[in-house]
Scaffold this motif. Structure first.
Motif, mmCIF file in Angstrom:
data_model
loop_
_atom_site.group_PDB
_atom_site.id
_atom_site.type_symbol
_atom_site.label_atom_id
_atom_site.label_comp_id
_atom_site.label_asym_id
_atom_site.label_seq_id
_atom_site.Cartn_x
_atom_site.Cartn_y
_atom_site.Cartn_z
ATOM 1 N N LYS A 422 43.397 74.550 8.387
ATOM 2 C CA LYS A 422 44.290 74.635 7.210
ATOM 3 C C LYS A 422 43.670 73.935 5.996
ATOM 4 C CE LYS A 422 47.626 72.415 9.367
ATOM 5 N NZ LYS A 422 47.011 72.137 10.675
ATOM 6 N N THR A 423 43.233 72.687 6.215
ATOM 7 C CA THR A 423 42.664 71.922 5.097
ATOM 8 C C THR A 423 41.394 72.583 4.589
ATOM 9 O OG1 THR A 423 43.528 69.988 6.201
ATOM 10 C CG2 THR A 423 42.011 69.597 4.396
ATOM 11 N N THR A 424 40.612 73.121 5.520
ATOM 12 C CA THR A 424 39.376 73.792 5.121
ATOM 13 C C THR A 424 39.690 74.975 4.204
ATOM 14 O OG1 THR A 424 38.427 73.138 7.226
ATOM 15 C CG2 THR A 424 37.273 74.866 6.013
ATOM 16 N N LEU A 425 40.725 75.736 4.570
ATOM 17 C CA LEU A 425 41.114 76.880 3.736
ATOM 18 C C LEU A 425 41.473 76.402 2.328
ATOM 19 C CD1 LEU A 425 41.705 79.931 3.687
ATOM 20 C CD2 LEU A 425 44.065 79.405 4.356
ATOM 21 N N VAL A 426 42.206 75.294 2.254
ATOM 22 C CA VAL A 426 42.583 74.742 0.944
ATOM 23 C C VAL A 426 41.330 74.327 0.165
ATOM 24 C CG1 VAL A 426 43.684 72.767 -0.177
ATOM 25 C CG2 VAL A 426 44.890 74.012 1.622
ATOM 26 N N LYS A 427 40.397 73.653 0.845
ATOM 27 C CA LYS A 427 39.167 73.199 0.170
ATOM 28 C C LYS A 427 38.407 74.391 -0.404
ATOM 29 C CE LYS A 427 38.234 69.305 3.258
ATOM 30 N NZ LYS A 427 37.369 68.963 4.389
ATOM 31 N N LEU A 428 38.409 75.500 0.353
ATOM 32 C CA LEU A 428 37.669 76.676 -0.131
ATOM 33 C C LEU A 428 38.365 77.278 -1.349
ATOM 34 C CD1 LEU A 428 36.652 78.326 3.242
ATOM 35 C CD2 LEU A 428 35.277 76.902 1.740
ATOM 36 N N LEU A 429 39.719 77.329 -1.297
ATOM 37 C CA LEU A 429 40.446 77.865 -2.451
ATOM 38 C C LEU A 429 40.238 76.972 -3.669
ATOM 39 C CD1 LEU A 429 43.732 78.931 -0.640
ATOM 40 C CD2 LEU A 429 42.028 80.448 -1.651
ATOM 41 N N LEU A 430 40.065 75.675 -3.425
ATOM 42 C CA LEU A 430 39.866 74.747 -4.540
ATOM 43 C C LEU A 430 38.414 74.730 -5.022
ATOM 44 C CD1 LEU A 430 42.123 71.786 -3.372
ATOM 45 C CD2 LEU A 430 42.532 73.310 -5.300
ATOM 46 N N GLY A 431 37.583 75.564 -4.410
ATOM 47 C CA GLY A 431 36.210 75.712 -4.896
ATOM 48 C C GLY A 431 35.277 74.581 -4.501
ATOM 49 N N TYR A 432 35.641 73.793 -3.466
ATOM 50 C CA TYR A 432 34.782 72.669 -3.076
ATOM 51 C C TYR A 432 33.469 73.146 -2.465
ATOM 52 C CZ TYR A 432 38.884 69.624 -3.608
ATOM 53 O OH TYR A 432 39.957 68.932 -4.091
ATOM 54 N N TYR A 433 33.523 74.291 -1.780
ATOM 55 C CA TYR A 433 32.308 74.843 -1.175
ATOM 56 C C TYR A 433 32.133 76.269 -1.700
ATOM 57 C CZ TYR A 433 32.658 70.988 2.143
ATOM 58 O OH TYR A 433 32.726 69.749 2.701
ATOM 59 N N PRO A 434 30.921 76.647 -2.053
ATOM 60 C CA PRO A 434 30.728 78.006 -2.564
ATOM 61 C C PRO A 434 30.913 79.032 -1.449
ATOM 62 C CG PRO A 434 28.625 76.881 -2.310
ATOM 63 C CD PRO A 434 29.685 75.870 -2.005
ATOM 64 N N LEU A 435 31.445 80.175 -1.808
ATOM 65 C CA LEU A 435 31.633 81.243 -0.820
ATOM 66 C C LEU A 435 30.791 82.449 -1.218
ATOM 67 C CD1 LEU A 435 35.483 81.135 -0.239
ATOM 68 C CD2 LEU A 435 33.686 80.435 1.341
ATOM 69 N N PRO A 436 30.416 83.270 -0.248
ATOM 70 C CA PRO A 436 29.628 84.463 -0.592
ATOM 71 C C PRO A 436 30.411 85.369 -1.534
ATOM 72 C CG PRO A 436 29.792 84.166 1.790
ATOM 73 C CD PRO A 436 30.700 83.162 1.180
ATOM 74 N N ALA A 437 29.689 86.021 -2.426
ATOM 75 C CA ALA A 437 30.337 86.924 -3.379
ATOM 76 C C ALA A 437 31.102 87.999 -2.610
ATOM 77 C CB ALA A 437 29.274 87.558 -4.274
ATOM 78 N N GLY A 438 32.230 88.385 -3.146
ATOM 79 C CA GLY A 438 32.990 89.480 -2.543
ATOM 80 C C GLY A 438 34.061 89.031 -1.570
ATOM 81 N N THR A 439 34.074 87.744 -1.232
ATOM 82 C CA THR A 439 35.108 87.303 -0.286
ATOM 83 C C THR A 439 36.390 86.896 -1.010
ATOM 84 O OG1 THR A 439 34.032 85.163 -0.242
ATOM 85 C CG2 THR A 439 33.644 86.563 1.649
ATOM 86 N N VAL A 440 36.275 86.567 -2.326
ATOM 87 C CA VAL A 440 37.466 86.206 -3.090
ATOM 88 C C VAL A 440 37.642 87.247 -4.191
ATOM 89 C CG1 VAL A 440 38.573 84.435 -4.496
ATOM 90 C CG2 VAL A 440 37.038 83.765 -2.642
ATOM 91 N N LEU A 441 38.806 87.844 -4.250
ATOM 92 C CA LEU A 441 39.048 88.874 -5.270
ATOM 93 C C LEU A 441 40.310 88.547 -6.049
ATOM 94 C CD1 LEU A 441 37.937 90.469 -2.485
ATOM 95 C CD2 LEU A 441 37.922 92.319 -4.137
ATOM 96 N N VAL A 442 40.248 88.850 -7.326
ATOM 97 C CA VAL A 442 41.413 88.683 -8.174
ATOM 98 C C VAL A 442 41.618 90.014 -8.888
ATOM 99 C CG1 VAL A 442 42.264 87.558 -10.243
ATOM 100 C CG2 VAL A 442 41.193 86.199 -8.455
ATOM 101 N N SER A 443 42.813 90.559 -8.808
ATOM 102 C CA SER A 443 43.114 91.893 -9.353
ATOM 103 C C SER A 443 42.057 92.897 -8.891
ATOM 104 C CB SER A 443 43.156 91.860 -10.883
ATOM 105 O OG SER A 443 44.016 90.846 -11.320
ATOM 106 N N GLY A 444 41.638 92.784 -7.656
ATOM 107 C CA GLY A 444 40.662 93.715 -7.093
ATOM 108 C C GLY A 444 39.222 93.449 -7.477
ATOM 109 N N CYS A 445 38.972 92.475 -8.382
ATOM 110 C CA CYS A 445 37.586 92.191 -8.809
ATOM 111 C C CYS A 445 37.088 90.926 -8.118
ATOM 112 C CB CYS A 445 37.512 91.954 -10.314
ATOM 113 S SG CYS A 445 38.088 93.351 -11.233
ATOM 114 N N PRO A 446 35.844 90.952 -7.615
ATOM 115 C CA PRO A 446 35.312 89.734 -6.991
ATOM 116 C C PRO A 446 35.141 88.619 -8.033
ATOM 117 C CG PRO A 446 33.924 91.644 -6.520
ATOM 118 C CD PRO A 446 34.898 92.063 -7.571
#
Ligand code: ADP
Length: 624
Positions: A422-446
């Motif tokens: 759970k905490t890890t998911l929060v850390k990722l949403l808060l941008g603490y660790y970079p994620l590969p492109a395409g895994t986070v989308l906003v209004s359908g755009c990465p």
């Protein structure tokens, strides 16, 4: 105010580094990375440094000619008698050279004060800018006390070196060749004796100084380890007090202190060896040899009285001076070693690629422009096949295949046992660790996850506050001054205004280190007030209602409900009761989403959520 949901701060793209970083830190750090960093910094004010040094060069040249003038004066007195005019000319020249030396020296000091002193301190600003711009994992892997002490170490070593460069090295570089040159001018044999002495001292001094240096390095290591240990104990004073471990901790510190004392003894032994070996060369070799040699030359008529007197005054000046040279070279080595150690700790082990350039290189905001998607985060977020492992254990998957579409304004609860991610998911949403492109989308755009993070306000489980006033803590993160009325409104909505006004200085009350003078519930309400001001479309709450007494919980819960109206909410909670009103509950197990639905749907499904619900006692989830 911080940007609102419509405006996301533009951040540096992944992999982008500031120009200075890419030059200095590109890939693995070289053995002289610290030195290169300092030289790069010095280059920014080389004109000022050269002006100061020029003054000290002139001063040292003036003093270097003194032995020659002494020789001439003695010769003139012997030849012409003390009342001859030429004697007074030499006396005047002697006094004049001394005055010139002093004038340039004082001028150098004044220039140094005006042009260089502040540079010695600004070096720490540059370092702090680099440190604070490092990404989240950097701070996870390091002792915070060590980071600040190493920044201070580099600053101190730099100031000492700058000081020594102007006040000592310049003098050495001018006076030693001048001394040897004058001795050669007196006669070849004296010149060779002095040159030989310089070389011998360098060879012997280098060896003993190296041992002394190693011993001092060991002492510094032991001392810093002990310092770190003491900081750790004090930081954990709550545990020490609760478990009555004062005596045990005291005994352990004393045991470690003995290692420091042993190292200090060894270090001072090598200091003694160093100085003794230098003394042997000067007192037992150079003095007897050169005095006897020059006496012989004088008696056999190969040396004039002027040359003999010049030789004697060089000898007297030389002894003290030459020791300083060898010692300073040893000191310089030590300083460079300390510098490299500190620099490698700060910027060596972890990649700094994601560092935000903060400081003179990016004076405007410290944040660089993201050339990526211009999608505006409005509260709608999608995670697609998100998988994650921590950099220090890359083979151990913590989250796998998380696919989740969150609608704008939706309230999501995340539950799962301790360690489920759970905490890890929060850390990722808060941008603490970079994620590969395409895994986070906003209004359908990465988008990058740190771009998403800029649209999120966060109320952590336990808010550690700055040792600043309550007002400063509430307005933390606001880029412009927040009117008092807004601060108070936010505090009132967070149910914090009451206890703040009862505090000794109201909103000006200092909260104590990490907010220790406030209760957990009060700290959390300050964090909520902060989130009211930091008006973003997405709100993340991390177990925000755990560890509170029931009165605080009611207040905090009420404040949170006010806060999240109209926002997308992702709430991690141990108390399932607080999740009842969520639109959707996500159940995590071993880093995967195993169930999702409303509270009622999940209970009806009779799966893991229902099992968690059944097993919870007093509203708390079992922790294992
Ligand atoms: P939860 O919040 O559900 O209790 P976490 O997200 O904190 O779980 O942890 C998930 C897993 O990740 C745990 O096994 C934990 O040991 C591991 N973990 C957490 N933080 C780190 C870290 N910084 N480095 C390595 N592993 C970590």
């Amino acid at each position: 105010m911080r940007p609102t949901g419509e405006e996301i701060p533009r951040q540096q793209p992944r992999g982008a580094v500031s120009r200075a970083d890419s030059q200095v830190d590109g890939g693995a750090l070289g053995p002289h990375a610290g030195l290169r960093f300092l030289l790069g910094f010095v280059a920014t004010f080389r004109g000022a440094l050269l002006a100061v040094m020029a003054s000290f060069v002139a001063s040292s040249l003036a003093i270097s000619v003194l032995p020659v003038l002494v020789g001439r004066l003695v010769q003139a007195v012997a030849r012409e008698g003390v009342s001859a005019g030429v004697v007074y000319w030499y006396a005047l020249l002697l006094i004049g050279a001394n005055l010139i030396h002093d004038l340039f020296w004082r001028g150098g000091e004044v220039l140094y004060r005006r042009l260089l002193v502040h540079r010695g301190y600004e070096c720490e600003d540059v370092l702090f800018g680099r440190v604070i711009g490092q990404p989240y994992p950097y701070f996870v892997g390091k002792f915070t006390g060590k980071i600040s002490s190493f920044v201070a170490t580099i600053g101190r070593e730099f100031r000492d070196t700058l000081d020594a460069a102007c006040f000592t090295y310049v003098e050495l570089v001018v006076r030693i060749p001048a001394t040897v040159f004058i001795m050669f001018a007196v006669n070849v044999w004296s010149g060779l004796t002095f040159l030989g002495a310089v070389l011998l001292m360098l060879v012997v001094g280098r060896r003993t100084a190296r041992r002394a240096f190693r011993a001092e390095k060991k002492l510094a290591d032991e001392t810093s380890e002990l310092d770190g240990h003491v900081i750790d104990i004090i930081a954990n004073f709550v545990s020490v007090k609760s478990f009555h471990q004062e005596r045990a901790e005291y005994a352990e510190v004393r045991r470690r202190r003995r290692r420091v004392i042993d190292a200090a003894r060894r270090s001072s032994l090598w200091d003694i060896v160093f100085w003794a070996s230098m003394a042997v060369i000067v007192r037992y070799l150079v003095w007897p040899l050169s005095i006897l040699l020059n006496l012989y030359l004088y008696r056999s008529g190969q040396l004039s009285l002027a040359e003999f007197a010049t030789f004697l005054s060089v000898l007297v000046m030389f002894s003290d001076f030459i020791w300083m040279m060898v010692w300073e070279i040893a000191q310089l080595n030590l300083r460079l070693a300390r510098l490299e150690e500190a620099y490698h700790y700060l910027f060596g082990a972890d990649p700094v690629q994601a560092a935000i350039a903060v400081g003179p290189e990016s004076p405007a905001s410290g944040l660089q422009v993201d050339a990526g998607s211009s999608a505006v985060v409005s509260g709608q977020v999608e995670l697609r096949g998100l998988a994650f492992a921590y950099p220090d254990s890359p083979t151990r998957s913590v989250l796998s295949d998380i696919t989740l579409a969150i609608a704008a304004g939706e309230k999501i609860g995340v539950v799962g046992r301790s360690g489920s991610g759970k905490t890890t998911l929060v850390k990722l949403l808060l941008g603490y660790y970079p994620l590969p492109a395409g895994t986070v989308l906003v209004s359908g755009c990465p988008v990058s996850n740190d771009r998403l993070a800029a649209a999120i306000s966060y109320v952590p489980q336990d808010t550690a506050l700055f040792h600043r006033s309550i007002r400063d803590n509430i307005t933390y993160g606001a880029s412009v001054a927040v009117p008092e009325q807004e601060v108070q409104t936010a505090a009132t909505r967070a149910h914090a205004h009451g206890f703040i006004t009862r505090a000794p200085q109201g909103y000006d009350t200092l909260v104590g280190e990490r907010g220790i003078r406030l209760s957990t519930g009060q700290r959390q309400r300050i964090a909520i007030a902060r989130a009211f001001l930091d008006d973003k479309p997405i709100l993340i709450l991390d177990e925000a209602t755990s560890a509170l007494d029931s009165e605080s919980e009611v207040l905090v819960q009420h404040a949170l409900e006010q806060l999240w109206a109209g926002k997308t909410v992702i709430a991690v909670a141990h108390r399932l009761s607080t999740l009842r009103n969520m639109d959707r509950i996500i159940v995590l197990a071993d880093g995967e989403i195993v169930e999702q639905g409303t509270h009622t749907e999940l209970l009806a499904a009779a799966g893991r959520y229902q099992a968690l619900w059944e097993r919870q006692s007093g509203g708390m989830l079992p922790v294992d």
